[in-house]
Design a protein around this motif. Structure first.
Motif, PDB file in Angstrom:
ATOM      1  N   LEU A 180       0.812  -1.226   0.000  1.00  0.00           N
ATOM      2  CA  LEU A 180       0.000   0.000   0.000  1.00  0.00           C
ATOM      3  C   LEU A 180       0.843   1.272   0.000  1.00  0.00           C
ATOM      4  N   LEU A 181       1.748   1.419   0.961  1.00  0.00           N
ATOM      5  CA  LEU A 181       2.501   2.670   1.077  1.00  0.00           C
ATOM      6  C   LEU A 181       3.493   2.844  -0.066  1.00  0.00           C
ATOM      7  N   ALA A 182       4.056   1.736  -0.564  1.00  0.00           N
ATOM      8  CA  ALA A 182       4.957   1.838  -1.711  1.00  0.00           C
ATOM      9  C   ALA A 182       4.197   2.334  -2.936  1.00  0.00           C
ATOM     10  N   ALA A 183       2.981   1.824  -3.127  1.00  0.00           N
ATOM     11  CA  ALA A 183       2.153   2.270  -4.256  1.00  0.00           C
ATOM     12  C   ALA A 183       1.757   3.731  -4.089  1.00  0.00           C
ATOM     13  N   LEU A 184       1.446   4.127  -2.857  1.00  0.00           N
ATOM     14  CA  LEU A 184       1.091   5.521  -2.591  1.00  0.00           C
ATOM     15  C   LEU A 184       2.262   6.442  -2.886  1.00  0.00           C
TER      16      LEU A 184
END
Length: 282
Positions: free
Chosen positions: A177-181
Motif C-alpha cells: 500500500l505505502l509503496a504504491a502511494l
C-alpha cells in the motif's frame, strides 16, 4: 554473540542484520543472490555466505559452525499468501533445514511467524489466542511451529517464534500500500485508488520491528511465541492520510475502488504485553 541470519537480503532480513550489528553482534548473513548482497550497506561488516538453504547438498554443519543463534527469516514466494507451495514445498524444506541446524548443535532458533496464523479472528490477538490459519501461508507457518515444538521434545533447543504483523519501510514489496502511494505521489497522480480504508490493522515500521527481533535474539532464555507488532489498532485510511501529511502531498483518495480482502478480518491487531515485558518497555 554470533548470529546466523537466513534471508539476509530480504525485506526483514536486511534490517535485522543492521540491527544486530548495531547491538554489537557478529553476523553470518546467508542469501541466495550474492549480487543483491553486494548492494547491502552492511556487506563489509558481516561474513556473507551465498547459499540456498533448501538445497539438498547444503553443508548445514559448516554453515552453522560457531553460531550462537539462528535467525531464520528466509521464506520464498511472498506476498502470494494463497499459493499451495507454502506447505507443499516451503514447510518441509524449512523444517529439514532447521532440524539439521539443531542437530549440528545450534541451541537457539528465532523464526519469523505471521499474524495470518490467527486466521479470521477479529479484535486484539494475543499469543494465547488459538491459531486458526485460513490461508496456505498461515497454515504452513503454524504447522512449522508445531513441528519445531515437537522437535524440541526430542532435541531440546530454545525456539523463539516471532509473529510479524504489518510492516512498512525501505525495501517493502513494491505492490504494498505505502509503496504504491509513494509512487503515485512521486508521479504527481491526481488520485489514488484504494479500499474504503476502514480496516483496522497493526502497523509497525521495519526499523522498529528489526530492533525488536534483534532484542529477542539477545534474550537467549526466552522460549515461546511472541507478537512482534505495535499493539495499536490503526485504520488503513489513517495510515494513508498520515503518509500524505508526512510527505506534504495532496492527492485525492478514491476510497472504495478496491473491495476489502477476503483472506483477513476487517479489524485485528496484536496484544504486545509479552513483548513489552520481555524488552522492559513501559
Amino acid at each position: 554473540m554470533k548470529v546466523l541470519v537466513t534471508g539476509a537480503t530480504g525485506f526483514v532480513g536486511r534490517h535485522l542484520v543492521a540491527a544486530l550489528l548495531a547491538r554489537g553482534c557478529e553476523v553470518r548473513a546467508v542469501a541466495r543472490n550474492a549480487q543483491t548482497a553486494q548492494g547491502m550497506p552492511w556487506i563489509k561488516d558481516v561474513e556473507f555466505v551465498a547459499a540456498d538453504i533448501h538445497a539438498a547438498d547444503l553443508n548445514v554443519s559448516a554453515l552453522t559452525a560457531g553460531i550462537d543463534a539462528l535467525a531464520h527469516l528466509a521464506w520464498p514466494g511472498l506476498p502470494n499468501y494463497r499459493a499451495l507451495f507454502h506447505f507443499e514445498h516451503n514447510l518441509m524444506a524449512d523444517y529439514r533445514f532447521i532440524k539439521s541446524a539443531v542437530e549440528a548443535g545450534v541451541k537457539q532458533v528465532l523464526v519469523t511467524g505471521t499474524c495470518f496464523e490467527y486466521g479470521m479472528q477479529s479484535g486484539p490477538l494475543s499469543e494465547t489466542t488459538e491459531p486458526r490459519p485460513s490461508n496456505p501461508y498461515g497454515l504452513a507457518k503454524h504447522t512449522l511451529h508445531l513441528f519445531l515444538q515437537n522437535l524440541q521434545q526430542e532435541r531440546p533447543f530454545t525456539l523463539q517464534w516471532a509473529r510479524l504483523f504489518y510492516l512498512h519501510g525501505a525495501g517493502q514489496n513494491p505492490n504494498s500500500l505505502l509503496a504504491a502511494l509513494d509512487r503515485a505521489i512521486d508521479a504527481a497522480e491526481p488520485s489514488f485508488n484504494m479500499s474504503a480504508g476502514e480496516q483496522l490493522r497493526d502497523f509497525l515500521s521495519i526499523e522498529k520491528a528489526a530492533g525488536y527481533l534483534a532484542a529477542i535474539v539477545q534474550k537467549p532464555h526466552f522460549n515461546g511465541a511472541i507478537n512482534c507488532a505495535s499493539g495499536q489498532a490503526v485504520s488503513v485510511r489513517s495510515l494513508v492520510e498520515q503518509r500524505l501529511r508526512e510527505r506534504g502531498a495532496t492527492i485525492e483518495l478514491n476510497l472504495g475502488h478496491y473491495p476489502y480482502p477476503s483472506h483477513e478480518p476487517l479489524a485485528f491487531w496484536a496484544v504486545t504485553e509479552r513483548l513489552q515485558q520481555l524488552l522492559g518497555e513501559p
